[in-house]
Design a protein around this motif. Structure first.
Motif, mmCIF file in Angstrom:
data_model
loop_
_atom_site.group_PDB
_atom_site.id
_atom_site.type_symbol
_atom_site.label_atom_id
_atom_site.label_comp_id
_atom_site.label_asym_id
_atom_site.label_seq_id
_atom_site.Cartn_x
_atom_site.Cartn_y
_atom_site.Cartn_z
ATOM 1 N N ARG A 194 9.004 -16.456 24.384
ATOM 2 C CA ARG A 194 7.884 -17.321 24.752
ATOM 3 C C ARG A 194 8.205 -18.777 24.499
ATOM 4 O O ARG A 194 7.801 -19.655 25.253
ATOM 5 N N THR A 195 8.921 -19.034 23.409
ATOM 6 C CA THR A 195 9.137 -20.411 22.968
ATOM 7 C C THR A 195 10.608 -20.816 22.916
ATOM 8 O O THR A 195 10.907 -21.998 22.819
ATOM 9 N N VAL A 243 8.044 -9.929 21.109
ATOM 10 C CA VAL A 243 8.300 -11.287 21.582
ATOM 11 C C VAL A 243 9.779 -11.596 21.791
ATOM 12 O O VAL A 243 10.113 -12.622 22.373
ATOM 13 N N GLU A 269 1.915 -14.068 25.560
ATOM 14 C CA GLU A 269 1.947 -15.488 25.205
ATOM 15 C C GLU A 269 0.930 -15.810 24.116
ATOM 16 O O GLU A 269 1.115 -16.704 23.325
ATOM 17 N N ASP A 301 12.748 -15.924 20.470
ATOM 18 C CA ASP A 301 11.399 -15.654 20.952
ATOM 19 C C ASP A 301 11.370 -16.063 22.418
ATOM 20 O O ASP A 301 11.609 -17.218 22.754
ATOM 21 N N GLU A 305 8.854 -7.582 26.719
ATOM 22 C CA GLU A 305 9.405 -8.329 27.847
ATOM 23 C C GLU A 305 9.427 -7.469 29.105
ATOM 24 O O GLU A 305 9.186 -7.946 30.199
ATOM 25 N N ASN A 314 3.383 -7.444 29.670
ATOM 26 C CA ASN A 314 3.615 -8.693 28.943
ATOM 27 C C ASN A 314 2.695 -9.829 29.375
ATOM 28 O O ASN A 314 2.915 -10.963 29.002
#
Length: 196
Positions: free
Chosen positions: A120-121, A94, A67, A118, A59, A63
């Motif tokens: 990303r999600t 992640v 993704e 996470d 992060e 980064n």
């Protein structure tokens, strides 16, 4: 004790000697994080994960492509370090730092559980208590590896930025973490081992 030098060729093959990381290469930073964790008496699997902790990005830095970490890269890293360590590296890459902090606060409570996410999600990252503390210990080593090594560089100013949180984490992780903290913060943020 983990022989980190044994993995130098693997890190070069992965191209980490070419990746800039503040005032040095990412590979040099990862070696320093591994050395710090060895000083902390971390288990070999944690030291190995620290040695590869930036292979997918984090992060904080590098980064752009996190993704879409290609599965073939994960397979390559898994072949070098094994599945459990690769999973730890992937989680480290992640995870959201906010969820790491929240999880640590949860874990300080009786029966507290980590709530890692996470970034990303937003999905939960299921971790057992010992797995969480391995990640926390690994991140402490990473933070200490960002300490300025000399006057005039551009590395993280830990005292001004995050010292309170990481000082509490070092105290919570115990005497070996405290001793390493005191050594690598150059005694500027001293934790009295007798009080812990």
């Amino acid at each position: 004790m983990l022989d980190a030098e044994k993995y130098r060729g693997d890190l070069v093959r992965l191209g980490l000697h070419k990746v800039a990381h503040q005032d040095e290469t990412l590979m040099n930073h990862m070696f320093r994080a591994c050395t710090i964790l060895q000083d902390m008496q971390a288990e070999d699997h944690v030291c190995l994960a620290a040695l590869f902790h930036g292979v997918y990005g984090t992060e904080g830095l590098h980064n752009d492509n996190v993704e879409s970490i290609p599965e073939d890269k994960r397979v390559e890293v898994r072949a070098i370090v094994g599945s459990p360590v690769e999973q730890m590296i992937f989680t480290f890459s992640v995870m959201s730092y906010q969820s790491l902090g929240k999880s640590f606060r949860n874990m300080m409570r009786p029966k507290g559980k980590p709530e890692m996410k996470d970034r990303r999600t937003g999905a939960d990252i299921p971790l057992e208590r010992d797995e969480f503390f391995d990640i926390l210990r690994m991140k402490l080593g990473d933070v200490l590896a960002h300490m300025p090594q000399q006057v005039g560089n551009t590395q993280l100013n830990l005292p001004a930025e995050y010292s309170g949180f990481w000082k509490v984490a070092a105290e919570y992780l115990g005497p070996d973490a405290i001793n390493t903290w005191n050594k690598y913060t150059d005694r500027q943020m001293w934790i009295d081992p007798e009080e812990n």
